[in-house]
Design an enzyme around this catalytic site. Structure first.
Site, PDB file in Angstrom:
ATOM      1  N   TRP A 117       0.853  -1.185   0.000  1.00 51.53           N
ATOM      2  CA  TRP A 117       0.000   0.000   0.000  1.00 51.53           C
ATOM      3  C   TRP A 117       0.888   1.234   0.000  1.00 51.53           C
ATOM      4  O   TRP A 117       1.827   1.344   0.799  1.00 51.53           O
ATOM      5  CB  TRP A 117      -0.893  -0.036   1.237  1.00 51.53           C
ATOM      6  CG  TRP A 117      -1.817   1.117   1.420  1.00 51.53           C
ATOM      7  CD1 TRP A 117      -2.618   1.689   0.475  1.00 51.53           C
ATOM      8  CD2 TRP A 117      -2.053   1.844   2.642  1.00 51.53           C
ATOM      9  NE1 TRP A 117      -3.333   2.720   1.033  1.00 51.53           N
ATOM     10  CE2 TRP A 117      -3.015   2.837   2.351  1.00 51.53           C
ATOM     11  CE3 TRP A 117      -1.557   1.739   3.939  1.00 51.53           C
ATOM     12  CZ2 TRP A 117      -3.474   3.725   3.320  1.00 51.53           C
ATOM     13  CZ3 TRP A 117      -2.017   2.612   4.908  1.00 51.53           C
ATOM     14  CH2 TRP A 117      -2.968   3.592   4.589  1.00 51.53           C
ATOM     15  N   ASP A 171      -0.271  -5.449   9.543  1.00 52.87           N
ATOM     16  CA  ASP A 171      -1.336  -4.546   9.123  1.00 52.87           C
ATOM     17  C   ASP A 171      -2.565  -5.404   8.830  1.00 52.87           C
ATOM     18  O   ASP A 171      -2.555  -6.230   7.915  1.00 52.87           O
ATOM     19  CB  ASP A 171      -0.909  -3.758   7.885  1.00 52.87           C
ATOM     20  CG  ASP A 171      -1.910  -2.659   7.529  1.00 52.87           C
ATOM     21  OD1 ASP A 171      -3.002  -2.611   8.137  1.00 52.87           O
ATOM     22  OD2 ASP A 171      -1.613  -1.847   6.634  1.00 52.87           O
ATOM     23  N   LYS A 210     -13.413  -0.948   6.524  1.00 51.17           N
ATOM     24  CA  LYS A 210     -13.990  -1.849   5.528  1.00 51.17           C
ATOM     25  C   LYS A 210     -15.005  -2.805   6.139  1.00 51.17           C
ATOM     26  O   LYS A 210     -16.139  -2.904   5.685  1.00 51.17           O
ATOM     27  CB  LYS A 210     -12.887  -2.650   4.826  1.00 51.17           C
ATOM     28  CG  LYS A 210     -12.217  -1.925   3.676  1.00 51.17           C
ATOM     29  CD  LYS A 210     -11.259  -0.862   4.153  1.00 51.17           C
ATOM     30  CE  LYS A 210     -10.523  -0.210   2.987  1.00 51.17           C
ATOM     31  NZ  LYS A 210      -9.602   0.844   3.445  1.00 51.17           N
TER      32      LYS A 210
END
Length: 397
Positions: free
Chosen positions: A130, A211, A246
């Site tokens: 990312w 993460d 999310k």
């Protein structure tokens, strides 16, 4: 002050969304930004979230500050998601959790804390990763390195090269790992591969930083936490950054958590004290609403069951769009095998389309894809899948 200073470059993903808003093509499709959308193209508020907000509205009596670490029931709920209700980590008090402003906030708090006690450490990030990972740890003052991960021509993990690199990383360093739904590739380690990574970490002594932004959107809520539970068995110190943007749809509430797991409860207490000190000088204490929504859902059996149902529905829709894209391209006779997209997990896929095709899709068809060919499968729907497949087929003809 600013007359001789160049403007900062736009964020590569959020800047793409801004360009999409200005797009005049009525059939435009945004496959860039990592936000879940339903089949109507909306980012919905989950029904369980609405129900939890009703409860909070009725019982809320103050807007006073939360504690520096957030509401205790929130931390307890996060730990149950990470480790399970009977896990030894919880029972022994080895985990310390603070409520942070989103997963990004969790990563930054962890980075600032690590910089204080590991000032000479390097942070190792997967290639690719990312984009904001580099920005976060660079801004915290770390020297950044990369370890091999995904090979674009094979569409697979370069696992042997990854292991060789991890074997050579010094004890003082930090390794950032994607717990599930690797962003941007969508290709995850298998349980056996995770075991090998954990063994190397235990042997070499470097600090794992997981993460965990997509729990429940890969294989399932429990299955996706395999790496988190695995590292707990080693007895090592490690960090977990959670995001509930999310899986709870709480994007604009910025709801996340940082959890540090230590070898014992005494060390965990010390870790929490320094976590609080780091938070205090960064944002003092967290915003309440998103965390209290999550805590309400996790502590109410009916709302929790409703959330699981909605989460499963989101995951299944994404899986369905993966299949629809692959099958749609095959039906149109597109050259090449895109079946690997079905094997990937989570919201994202390295589609394998070139920069030239990415540019052509945006300019000619109003289809917005991140540079490098990463697509957000949740941006596809039964209403736009044919248009997207037709456009890709035309571009590749």
């Amino acid at each position: 002050m600013w007359k001789n200073i160049m403007a900062a470059p736009e964020d590569s993903i959020l800047g793409l969304t801004e360009a999409f808003r200005k797009e005049s093509n009525p059939r435009k499709v945004n496959l860039g930004v990592g936000v879940y959308k339903d089949d109507n193209g909306n980012t919905p508020i989950l029904h369980c979230v609405k129900a939890a907000e009703e409860i909070l509205l009725q019982k809320e009596k103050t807007k006073s500050y939360l504690p520096i670490s957030g509401d205790p029931s929130y931390a307890a709920g996060v730990q149950r998601l990470l480790f399970g209700t009977a896990d030894e980590v919880i029972q022994s008090g080895r985990a310390a959790t603070v409520h942070t402003p989103g997963g990004t906030g969790a990563l930054r708090v962890g980075a600032d804390l690590l910089k204080k006690f590991k000032p000479d450490a390097q942070v190792w990030i997967s290639s690719p990763s990312w984009a904001n990972h580099k920005g976060i740890f660079d801004s915290a003052g770390f020297c950044l390195r990369e370890y091999p991960y995904y090979k674009s021509d094979t569409k697979k993990i370069e696992f042997e090269k990854m292991l060789a690199c991890l074997e050579a990383i010094p004890e003082r360093d930090i390794v950032l790992l994607h717990a599930c739904c690797h962003n941007p590739s969508g290709v995850d380690l298998t349980p056996e591969q995770w075991r090998k990574v954990a063994l190397i970490s235990e042997k070499k002594g470097w600090t794992p930083f997981l993460d965990f932004a997509y729990q429940g959107l890969g294989l399932g809520l429990v299955e996706d936490r395999f790496a988190v539970e695995l590292f707990a068995l080693t007895g090592m110190d490690y960090f977990v950054a959670s995001s509930f943007s999310k899986n709870f749809g709480l994007y604009n509430e910025r709801t996340g958590a940082l959890t540090i797991v230590s070898p014992n409860a005494r060390e965990s207490t010390v870790a929490l004290s320094h976590l609080k000190a780091t938070v205090r000088v960064c944002y003092s204490n967290p915003p309440a609403h998103g965390g209290l929504v999550v805590a309400t859902i996790l502590n109410d059996p009916a709302l929790y069951a409703q959330w699981l149902g909605e989460l499963n529905g989101m995951r299944e829709r994404i899986v369905g769009m993966r299949s629809a894209l692959v099958d749609g391209l095959a039906q149109r006779g597109v050259k090449g095998d895109f079946s690997y997209i079905k094997e990937q997990r989570g919201m994202f896929s390295f589609s394998g389309i070139s920069e030239t095709i990415v540019t052509w899709l945006r300019e000619k068809k109003g289809i917005y894809v991140v540079a490098g060919g990463r697509i957000n499968l949740a941006g596809l729907s039964t209403k736009n899948i044919d248009y997207v497949c037709d456009s890709i087929a035309e571009a590749l003809a």
